[in-house]
Write an enzyme that holds these catalytic residues in place. Structure first.
Site, PDB file in Angstrom:
ATOM      1  N   ARG A 111     -18.034  30.955  -3.632  1.00 13.78           N
ATOM      2  CA  ARG A 111     -18.548  30.027  -4.650  1.00 13.78           C
ATOM      3  C   ARG A 111     -20.068  30.102  -4.594  1.00 13.78           C
ATOM      4  O   ARG A 111     -20.682  29.785  -3.574  1.00 13.78           O
ATOM      5  CB  ARG A 111     -18.071  28.601  -4.395  1.00 13.78           C
ATOM      6  CG  ARG A 111     -18.836  27.583  -5.231  1.00 13.78           C
ATOM      7  CD  ARG A 111     -18.226  26.208  -5.214  1.00 13.78           C
ATOM      8  NE  ARG A 111     -16.994  26.168  -5.983  1.00 13.78           N
ATOM      9  CZ  ARG A 111     -16.412  25.046  -6.398  1.00 13.78           C
ATOM     10  NH1 ARG A 111     -16.953  23.873  -6.131  1.00 13.78           N
ATOM     11  NH2 ARG A 111     -15.293  25.085  -7.092  1.00 13.78           N
ATOM     12  N   HIS A 138     -14.936  30.401 -13.723  1.00 11.49           N
ATOM     13  CA  HIS A 138     -14.160  29.697 -12.703  1.00 11.49           C
ATOM     14  C   HIS A 138     -12.700  30.125 -12.885  1.00 11.49           C
ATOM     15  O   HIS A 138     -11.850  29.366 -13.352  1.00 11.49           O
ATOM     16  CB  HIS A 138     -14.328  28.186 -12.889  1.00 11.49           C
ATOM     17  CG  HIS A 138     -13.926  27.367 -11.690  1.00 11.49           C
ATOM     18  ND1 HIS A 138     -13.391  27.913 -10.540  1.00 11.49           N
ATOM     19  CD2 HIS A 138     -13.979  26.020 -11.481  1.00 11.49           C
ATOM     20  CE1 HIS A 138     -13.135  26.945  -9.678  1.00 11.49           C
ATOM     21  NE2 HIS A 138     -13.488  25.795 -10.220  1.00 11.49           N
ATOM     22  N   GLN A 141      -9.623  28.127 -11.511  1.00 11.20           N
ATOM     23  CA  GLN A 141      -9.417  26.892 -12.272  1.00 11.20           C
ATOM     24  C   GLN A 141      -8.604  27.176 -13.541  1.00 11.20           C
ATOM     25  O   GLN A 141      -7.610  26.503 -13.822  1.00 11.20           O
ATOM     26  CB  GLN A 141     -10.781  26.292 -12.645  1.00 11.20           C
ATOM     27  CG  GLN A 141     -10.682  24.974 -13.392  1.00 11.20           C
ATOM     28  CD  GLN A 141     -10.150  23.870 -12.504  1.00 11.20           C
ATOM     29  OE1 GLN A 141     -10.688  23.625 -11.445  1.00 11.20           O
ATOM     30  NE2 GLN A 141      -9.099  23.198 -12.934  1.00 11.20           N
ATOM     31  N   ASP A 233     -15.204  18.755 -19.267  1.00  8.47           N
ATOM     32  CA  ASP A 233     -15.805  19.038 -17.960  1.00  8.47           C
ATOM     33  C   ASP A 233     -17.143  18.300 -17.937  1.00  8.47           C
ATOM     34  O   ASP A 233     -17.627  17.805 -18.972  1.00  8.47           O
ATOM     35  CB  ASP A 233     -15.988  20.561 -17.796  1.00  8.47           C
ATOM     36  CG  ASP A 233     -16.538  20.976 -16.428  1.00  8.47           C
ATOM     37  OD1 ASP A 233     -16.571  20.135 -15.501  1.00  8.47           O
ATOM     38  OD2 ASP A 233     -16.938  22.147 -16.291  1.00  8.47           O
ATOM     39  N   CYS A 273     -11.236  19.571 -15.159  1.00 12.82           N
ATOM     40  CA  CYS A 273     -11.154  20.350 -13.908  1.00 12.82           C
ATOM     41  C   CYS A 273     -11.528  19.515 -12.689  1.00 12.82           C
ATOM     42  O   CYS A 273     -11.157  19.857 -11.573  1.00 12.82           O
ATOM     43  CB  CYS A 273     -12.050  21.573 -14.007  1.00 12.82           C
ATOM     44  SG  CYS A 273     -13.769  21.175 -14.363  1.00 12.82           S
ATOM     45  N   ARG A 301      -3.835  23.792  -8.528  1.00 14.32           N
ATOM     46  CA  ARG A 301      -4.793  24.707  -7.883  1.00 14.32           C
ATOM     47  C   ARG A 301      -4.161  25.265  -6.607  1.00 14.32           C
ATOM     48  O   ARG A 301      -4.292  26.441  -6.302  1.00 14.32           O
ATOM     49  CB  ARG A 301      -6.104  23.975  -7.541  1.00 14.32           C
ATOM     50  CG  ARG A 301      -6.967  23.550  -8.727  1.00 14.32           C
ATOM     51  CD  ARG A 301      -7.612  24.739  -9.426  1.00 14.32           C
ATOM     52  NE  ARG A 301      -8.416  25.559  -8.544  1.00 14.32           N
ATOM     53  CZ  ARG A 301      -9.691  25.322  -8.198  1.00 14.32           C
ATOM     54  NH1 ARG A 301     -10.326  24.289  -8.697  1.00 14.32           N
ATOM     55  NH2 ARG A 301     -10.353  26.138  -7.383  1.00 14.32           N
TER      56      ARG A 301
HETATM   57  N1   CP Z   1     -12.400  21.869  -9.925  1.00 16.39           N
HETATM   58  C1   CP Z   1     -13.010  22.295  -8.792  1.00 16.39           C
HETATM   59  O1   CP Z   1     -13.265  23.490  -8.596  1.00 16.39           O
HETATM   60  O2   CP Z   1     -13.289  21.313  -7.911  1.00 16.39           O
HETATM   61  P1   CP Z   1     -14.252  21.444  -6.647  1.00 16.39           P
HETATM   62  O3   CP Z   1     -15.638  21.671  -7.189  1.00 16.39           O
HETATM   63  O4   CP Z   1     -14.126  20.138  -5.922  1.00 16.39           O
HETATM   64  O5   CP Z   1     -13.819  22.606  -5.819  1.00 16.39           O
HETATM   65  N1  NVA Z   2     -18.677  23.258 -14.636  1.00 16.63           N
HETATM   66  C1  NVA Z   2     -18.576  22.621 -13.341  1.00 16.63           C
HETATM   67  C2  NVA Z   2     -17.233  22.859 -12.756  1.00 16.63           C
HETATM   68  C3  NVA Z   2     -16.996  22.194 -11.409  1.00 16.63           C
HETATM   69  C4  NVA Z   2     -15.661  22.522 -10.824  1.00 16.63           C
HETATM   70  C5  NVA Z   2     -19.668  23.164 -12.436  1.00 16.63           C
HETATM   71  O1  NVA Z   2     -19.940  24.373 -12.462  1.00 16.63           O
HETATM   72  O2  NVA Z   2     -20.268  22.374 -11.716  1.00 16.63           O
END
Ligand code: CP
Ligand code: NVA
Length: 319
Positions: A111, A138, A141, A233, A273, A301
């Site tokens: 990430r 993502h 997701q 989101d 999400c 997930r």
């Molecule tokens: N939706 C999601 O990826 O959540 P986190 O940022 O908590 O991992």
């Molecule tokens: N769009 C959001 C998704 C979090 C899971 C971000 O990138 O922060």
């Protein structure tokens, strides 16, 4: 999307790395694992004994960390959590991180902000690299979300998903995956917050091959008309915190509330999400109400990523 059939050893940087058949295979494995786990909270045969996943997090996480870590444990394997001070440029180069990890672990989840970092890691590492969120995509997701939609409606072809808000990483992955699987994916966004042009071009190509469709507009009530899924989101994604105030103004009319759901199809469900900012992009009444599919999508997930891990690591089909 690719057309090859074996997923063993492959990277997952974008949902467009997968063919529609490969997505269906992951879903079939995930559905089997889910049914067994729901029934007994364990798996009779462990598909990934002794296998290890390194998880590199340069941004916070609740769901991604816990579902990958718990998922590996439930499959008989193990996950190692690494934070940003330990990895990816802070202490050593992406290349050197890859060269160390590939000798020790069976797969890497990353990430990070720049998508290019995940791409470089995948290019350098001999083991599968899974994108656990970049600013561009993502994919885990979206895979879990579309699985959840299929579970709920029993079909994807022609189903309308209306995303309300930012044309961001989550939208990008949903647009690519939904388009590839024959869905109509709409986006209602404020001017200035359109998605990435190259993603949209790719999603249009995928839609042309599947009978799917992409639609764009600025008026949420018009865009959600006839939609069975209304998705939103955060207005400000991780890494964009300096823009929070300006985004709060720009997105003020893009809140998912019961009135907006009333303008959609009678069978509409709300999805997010998470993490959510209650009262901003979504109301508590919607999140906690009867039309919310949010907690199911969050749980999925776990199941979908377990299906993905089994396929990427060659764990064999569950019993
Ligand atoms: N939706 C999601 O990826 O959540 P986190 O940022 O908590 O991992
Ligand atoms: N769009 C959001 C998704 C979090 C899971 C971000 O990138 O922060």
């Amino acid at each position: 999307m690719r057309s090859s059939s074996s997923l063993v050893g492959r990277d997952l940087l974008s949902v467009a790395d997968l063919s529609a058949d490969e997505v269906r295979r992951i879903y079939a494995t995930a559905a089997t694992l889910k049914a067994e786990f729901r029934a007994t909270r364990r798996h009779a045969v462990l598909p990934l004994p002794g296998r290890t996943l390194a998880m590199l997090f340069q941004k916070p996480s609740l769901r991604t960390r816990v579902t990958f870590e718990a998922g590996m444990a439930q499959l008989g394997g193990h996950a190692v959590y690494l934070t940003s001070d330990a990895v990816l440029g802070a202490r050593e180069s992406v290349r050197d991180v890859a060269r160390n990890l590939e000798r020790v672990v069976d797969a890497i989840m990353v990430r990070t902000g720049p998508h290019e970092v995940a791409v470089e890691l995948a290019a350098q590492a001999d083991v599968p690299v899974v994108n656990g969120l970049t600013l561009r995509e993502h994919p885990c997701q979206a895979l879990a979300d579309v699985f959840t939609i299929q579970e709920r409606f029993g079909r994807l072809d022609g189903l309308v998903l209306a995303f309300v808000g930012d044309g961001n990483n989550v939208y990008h992955s949903l647009a690519l995956l939904g388009a590839a699987l024959g869905m109509e994916v709409r986006l209602a966004h404020p001017p200035g917050y359109a998605p990435n042009d190259r993603i949209v071009t790719r999603a249009r190509e995928l839609a042309a091959g599947s009978g799917g469709r992409l639609v764009f507009g600025h008026d949420p009530s018009a865009v959600v008309r006839g939609a069975s899924v209304v998705y939103t989101d955060a207005w400000t994604s991780m890494g964009q915190e300096a823009e929070t105030e300006e985004r709060r103004d720009a997105f003020a009319g893009y809140r998912v509330d019961d009135a907006l759901l009333d303008a959609a199809a009678p069978d509409v469900v709300a999805m997010h999400c998470l993490p959510a900012h209650r009262g901003e992009e979504i109301t508590s009444a919607v999140m906690d109400g009867p039309r919310s599919l949010i907690w199911e999508q969050s749980e999925n997930r776990l199941h979908v990523q377990k299906g993905l891990l089994v396929e990427l690591l060659g764990g064999g089909a569950p019993a």
